[in-house]
Design a protein around this motif. Structure first.
Motif, PDB file in Angstrom:
ATOM      1  N   GLU A 117      72.134  28.934 107.902  1.00  0.00           N
ATOM      2  CA  GLU A 117      72.476  27.555 107.552  1.00  0.00           C
ATOM      3  C   GLU A 117      71.333  26.882 106.796  1.00  0.00           C
ATOM      4  N   ASP A 147      67.892  29.783 115.946  1.00  0.00           N
ATOM      5  CA  ASP A 147      68.203  30.587 114.768  1.00  0.00           C
ATOM      6  C   ASP A 147      68.659  31.964 115.254  1.00  0.00           C
ATOM      7  N   SER A 188      69.065  34.699 111.554  1.00  0.00           N
ATOM      8  CA  SER A 188      69.508  34.439 110.168  1.00  0.00           C
ATOM      9  C   SER A 188      68.753  35.298 109.148  1.00  0.00           C
ATOM     10  N   THR A 238      66.728  29.520 107.299  1.00  0.00           N
ATOM     11  CA  THR A 238      67.140  28.529 108.301  1.00  0.00           C
ATOM     12  C   THR A 238      65.958  28.096 109.168  1.00  0.00           C
TER      13      THR A 238
END
Lengths: 121, 237
Positions: B18, B46, B49, B53
């Motif tokens: 994200e 997280d 990721s 992110t």
């Protein structure tokens, strides 16, 4: 005679399952509700097994429901199914416990590596 | 950030790839909670990721916990709540990292929980579903009905990611699944523990980004499969 063999072969497995169940409940590893459900399931297996001969006698000679009596192969197969059911259930519980431990370990390691803390505040 | 005897709130954001939006989500929460009386901390989990992110979240002032392995939304949420429990927070919230939840709704939920002493509060998108696509309404309502059938939990939006937890819930609430099906399972576990569950209406912001990232109804089928399997399997446990 064959029905007696069926019962003799399977009864120890079912008794073992009952014993494990009661032990797990007494040790507080499962809730009352879960104990009842499992007890009920194994009770069904037990009743079906014990009642197989009277049920066969009752049904034989009737149209549609009439069938051959158990062959030795049927007995071996039924025994194998019940035994496998017992083994699979036990193994699944162990896998779930390992999975939970692994997940908690991963969680804890991630927290400690990321925050640099090794003590609960 | 300590403010005397005010309640400590952990604002948990589970995130996976994200990096493009996480900073905005953190800033939004920060700007709303700054005006409140809560002693708050924003925590980003997280979930392994591949993008930036974690870097973006750290730059924005959040505490970042990086999962060593990708564990799914359920796993990331569990880590966040476990951390909040270890750090002794009074209240914890979870909200989506794609920015679909309004920070004001998060604060509203925290206020409600603090005032009415619930243990688990769900921000329901379906009490007032205006703005949601029909596909999403049908999918989410279907999963809520299934949650009711399988676990006997009556809520309008069992899949909402916006949830508020009391200290009691942080101490005791655990679940087994790690994918999106954890949303329903969490409610089941909470009910088994006798926690007080309620819901309140929220509004969601659907951007092109959140639409692309969000769950589709095909994934809903996977959730259904997992929930049914979980319900059956536990009969033998």
């Amino acid at each position: 005679m064959r029905y007696i063999i069926l019962v003799v072969l399977n009864l120890p497995v079912i008794l073992l399952a009952f014993m494990n169940l009661v032990t797990r409940y007494k040790l507080g590893k499962i809730s009352v509700q879960r104990f009842r459900i499992q007890f009920f399931l194994w009770l069904i297996v037990f009743v079906v097994l014990v009642a197989s001969f009277p049920v066969y006698n009752h049904l034989s000679g009737r149209p549609v429901l009439d069938a051959e009596s158990l062959s030795l192969f049927d007995i071996v197969q039924t025994t194998a199914i019940i035994f496998l059911f017992y083994i699979i259930n036990n193994q699944r519980q162990k896998i779930e416990a390992t999975d939970r431990t692994l997940r908690e370990l991963h969680q804890e390691l991630s927290i400690r590596f990321s925050t640099g803390s090794d003590k609960k505040r | 950030m300590s403010r005397g005897d005010t309640q400590r709130v952990a604002l948990i954001i589970p995130a996976y790839n994200e990096g493009t939006v996480i900073a905005g989500v953190i800033k939004g929460l920060d700007s709303v909670f700054r005006k409140s009386n809560y002693d708050y901390t924003i925590i980003v989990i997280d979930d392994g990721s591949h993008d930036n992110t974690a870097v973006q979240a750290k730059k924005s002032g959040a505490i970042v916990i990086r999962h060593l392995l990708n564990s799914g939304a359920g796993g990331a949420t569990a880590t966040g709540l476990s951390y909040a429990h270890q750090m002794g927070y009074d209240i914890a919230t979870t909200s989506d990292a794609d920015g679909q939840h309004k920070p004001e709704d998060v604060l509203k939920g925290v206020n409600l929980l603090a005032k009415k002493h619930f243990d688990l509060l769900i921000g329901s998108r379906l009490i007032n579903s205006r703005g949601m696509s029909m596909v999403k309404i049908i999918g989410n309502r279907g999963l809520s009905v299934l949650t009711n059938i399988l676990f006997g939990i009556k809520v309008t939006d069992s899949q909402s990611g916006l949830r508020i937890f009391s200290r009691k819930a942080l101490e005791s609430l655990r679940w087994k699944t790690s994918g999106y099906e954890f949303c329903s399972e969490m409610l089941w576990r909470a009910d088994q523990l006798g926690l007080k569950i309620d819901e309140y209406p929220i509004k969601v912001i659907y951007t092109d980004y959140s639409k692309a990232k969000g769950q589709n109804n095909w994934n809903g089928i996977n959730i259904v499969k997992s929930l049914v399997k979980r319900r059956i399997v536990e009969m033998f446990e």
